[in-house]
Design a protein around this motif. Structure first.
Motif, PDB file in Angstrom:
ATOM      1  N   VAL A   1       0.168  12.095  12.099  1.00 53.86           N
ATOM      2  CA  VAL A   1      -0.898  11.104  12.206  1.00 53.86           C
ATOM      3  C   VAL A   1      -1.873  11.257  11.039  1.00 53.86           C
ATOM      4  O   VAL A   1      -2.409  10.280  10.520  1.00 53.86           O
ATOM      5  CB  VAL A   1      -1.627  11.231  13.565  1.00 53.86           C
ATOM      6  N   SER A   2      -2.084  12.491  10.593  1.00 53.81           N
ATOM      7  CA  SER A   2      -3.044  12.760   9.519  1.00 53.81           C
ATOM      8  C   SER A   2      -2.736  11.993   8.235  1.00 53.81           C
ATOM      9  O   SER A   2      -3.635  11.728   7.441  1.00 53.81           O
ATOM     10  CB  SER A   2      -3.095  14.259   9.225  1.00 53.81           C
ATOM     11  N   ALA A   3      -1.484  11.584   8.022  1.00 54.18           N
ATOM     12  CA  ALA A   3      -1.120  10.825   6.828  1.00 54.18           C
ATOM     13  C   ALA A   3      -1.734   9.432   6.826  1.00 54.18           C
ATOM     14  O   ALA A   3      -1.792   8.777   5.785  1.00 54.18           O
ATOM     15  CB  ALA A   3       0.406  10.721   6.719  1.00 54.18           C
ATOM     16  N   PHE A   4      -2.210   8.967   7.972  1.00 53.38           N
ATOM     17  CA  PHE A   4      -2.760   7.618   8.100  1.00 53.38           C
ATOM     18  C   PHE A   4      -4.246   7.622   8.451  1.00 53.38           C
ATOM     19  O   PHE A   4      -4.788   6.611   8.858  1.00 53.38           O
ATOM     20  CB  PHE A   4      -1.966   6.838   9.161  1.00 53.38           C
TER      21      PHE A   4
ATOM     22  N   GLU B   1       1.557  12.689  21.423  1.00 56.86           N
ATOM     23  CA  GLU B   1       0.744  13.898  21.463  1.00 56.86           C
ATOM     24  C   GLU B   1      -0.415  13.868  20.467  1.00 56.86           C
ATOM     25  O   GLU B   1      -0.911  14.892  20.060  1.00 56.86           O
ATOM     26  CB  GLU B   1       1.603  15.129  21.196  1.00 56.86           C
ATOM     27  N   LYS B   2      -0.823  12.714  20.005  1.00 56.82           N
ATOM     28  CA  LYS B   2      -1.921  12.516  19.064  1.00 56.82           C
ATOM     29  C   LYS B   2      -1.728  13.244  17.740  1.00 56.82           C
ATOM     30  O   LYS B   2      -2.623  13.297  16.919  1.00 56.82           O
ATOM     31  CB  LYS B   2      -3.257  12.893  19.696  1.00 56.82           C
ATOM     32  N   GLU B   3      -0.568  13.833  17.503  1.00 62.54           N
ATOM     33  CA  GLU B   3      -0.299  14.531  16.253  1.00 62.54           C
ATOM     34  C   GLU B   3       0.784  13.840  15.442  1.00 62.54           C
ATOM     35  O   GLU B   3       0.885  14.032  14.242  1.00 62.54           O
ATOM     36  CB  GLU B   3       0.125  15.972  16.534  1.00 62.54           C
ATOM     37  N   LYS B   4       1.615  13.043  16.113  1.00 58.12           N
ATOM     38  CA  LYS B   4       2.732  12.381  15.451  1.00 58.12           C
ATOM     39  C   LYS B   4       2.653  10.885  15.692  1.00 58.12           C
ATOM     40  O   LYS B   4       2.222  10.437  16.749  1.00 58.12           O
ATOM     41  CB  LYS B   4       4.062  12.910  15.986  1.00 58.12           C
ATOM     42  N   ILE B   5       3.117  10.126  14.692  1.00 61.04           N
ATOM     43  CA  ILE B   5       3.172   8.678  14.829  1.00 61.04           C
ATOM     44  C   ILE B   5       4.575   8.236  14.430  1.00 61.04           C
ATOM     45  O   ILE B   5       5.123   8.709  13.439  1.00 61.04           O
ATOM     46  CB  ILE B   5       2.069   7.986  13.994  1.00 61.04           C
TER      47      ILE B   5
ATOM     48  N   HIS C   1       0.850  -1.194   0.000  1.00 64.69           N
ATOM     49  CA  HIS C   1       0.000   0.000   0.000  1.00 64.69           C
ATOM     50  C   HIS C   1       0.885   1.243   0.000  1.00 64.69           C
ATOM     51  O   HIS C   1       1.887   1.299   0.717  1.00 64.69           O
ATOM     52  CB  HIS C   1      -0.902   0.006   1.240  1.00 64.69           C
ATOM     53  N   LYS C   2       0.500   2.245  -0.792  1.00 64.36           N
ATOM     54  CA  LYS C   2       1.245   3.502  -0.802  1.00 64.36           C
ATOM     55  C   LYS C   2       0.452   4.542  -0.018  1.00 64.36           C
ATOM     56  O   LYS C   2      -0.696   4.836  -0.336  1.00 64.36           O
ATOM     57  CB  LYS C   2       1.471   4.007  -2.221  1.00 64.36           C
ATOM     58  N   PHE C   3       1.075   5.076   1.016  1.00 60.91           N
ATOM     59  CA  PHE C   3       0.488   6.173   1.769  1.00 60.91           C
ATOM     60  C   PHE C   3       0.874   7.450   1.033  1.00 60.91           C
ATOM     61  O   PHE C   3       2.007   7.919   1.111  1.00 60.91           O
ATOM     62  CB  PHE C   3       0.989   6.174   3.217  1.00 60.91           C
ATOM     63  N   GLU C   4      -0.065   7.972   0.270  1.00 60.81           N
ATOM     64  CA  GLU C   4       0.183   9.096  -0.629  1.00 60.81           C
ATOM     65  C   GLU C   4       0.692  10.339   0.093  1.00 60.81           C
ATOM     66  O   GLU C   4       1.579  11.022  -0.399  1.00 60.81           O
ATOM     67  CB  GLU C   4      -1.088   9.436  -1.412  1.00 60.81           C
ATOM     68  N   ALA C   5       0.143  10.636   1.247  1.00 61.89           N
ATOM     69  CA  ALA C   5       0.494  11.869   1.959  1.00 61.89           C
ATOM     70  C   ALA C   5       1.976  11.934   2.328  1.00 61.89           C
ATOM     71  O   ALA C   5       2.539  13.020   2.442  1.00 61.89           O
ATOM     72  CB  ALA C   5      -0.357  12.026   3.212  1.00 61.89           C
ATOM     73  N   ILE C   6       2.604  10.769   2.523  1.00 62.28           N
ATOM     74  CA  ILE C   6       4.026  10.752   2.890  1.00 62.28           C
ATOM     75  C   ILE C   6       4.874  10.061   1.830  1.00 62.28           C
ATOM     76  O   ILE C   6       6.077   9.908   2.007  1.00 62.28           O
ATOM     77  CB  ILE C   6       4.241  10.076   4.266  1.00 62.28           C
ATOM     78  N   ASP C   7       4.237   9.630   0.746  1.00 59.64           N
ATOM     79  CA  ASP C   7       4.919   8.987  -0.378  1.00 59.64           C
ATOM     80  C   ASP C   7       5.747   7.773   0.075  1.00 59.64           C
ATOM     81  O   ASP C   7       6.915   7.655  -0.263  1.00 59.64           O
ATOM     82  CB  ASP C   7       5.802  10.004  -1.109  1.00 59.64           C
TER      83      ASP C   7
END
Length: 184
Positions: A132-135, A114-118, A66-72
């Motif tokens: 996190v928004s990338a996922f 911090e619920k913003e980074k993974i 799977h390609k996560f487009e937001a982070i390429d």
């Protein structure tokens, strides 16, 4: 599957069939405070979760990339994915690899900050952190979003009628305002 012993299977909640498993994965990810698009698996045959030990397993018919487009980034999910989970953390992860430059790197741990980074960590403790928004996959709740928009548009047309700033109303509907003045 070293984590999934007969004892764990006996105590676990188990689900079969792609549709049911897809739904359970969404519920499970929400329960452990992870983004809902983290496990984009297909043709899932079985999902199991032993809440007592935190052991989770997922079986799919074939491996997928799977390609996560937001982070390429390309991520490979094997036919069997296992882990031990707790809120905000996935440990002892097996069956998941990420492509870094020219090589595939095994992912062994995932945790949120911090619920913003993974952060994704390899067995060699090398790690990468992403938003996190990338996922996150948008949920299908569109009708609820349309109703407030209609209310806002009706409020916008009511405000100039109450005698508040008429410049915007004059730009939008000059003829109606002129008619209202003549009638008054």
């Amino acid at each position: 599957m070293g984590l999934v012993t007969e004892e764990v299977r006996a105590k676990a909640e188990m689900y079969t069939g792609d549709e049911m498993c897809q739904e359970k994965i969404k519920v499970f990810l929400k329960e452990i405070s992870m983004p809902n698009g983290l496990l984009p698996l297909k043709d899932i045959e079985e999902v199991g979760y032993d809440r007592e030990s935190g052991v989770v397993w997922l079986k799919q018919k074939q491996s997928i990339t799977h390609k996560f487009e937001a982070i390429d980034k390309l991520v490979s999910y094997g036919t069997e994915v296992t882990a031990v989970v707790q809120t905000g953390k996935i440990k002892k992860l097996t069956g998941v690899k990420s492509k870094e430059l020219l090589i595939w790197v095994t992912i062994s741990e995932i945790y949120t900050e911090e619920k913003e980074k993974i952060t994704f960590m390899s067995p060699t403790t090398l790690s990468r952190t992403f938003p996190v928004s990338a996922f996150v996959v948008p949920e299908e709740v569109e009708p609820a979003k349309e109703e407030p928009a209609k209310e806002k548009s009706s409020e916008a047309t009511e405000e100039p009628a109450k005698g508040e700033p008429a410049k915007e109303a004059a730009k939008e509907e000059p003829a109606k305002e002129a008619v209202a003045v003549k009638d008054a």
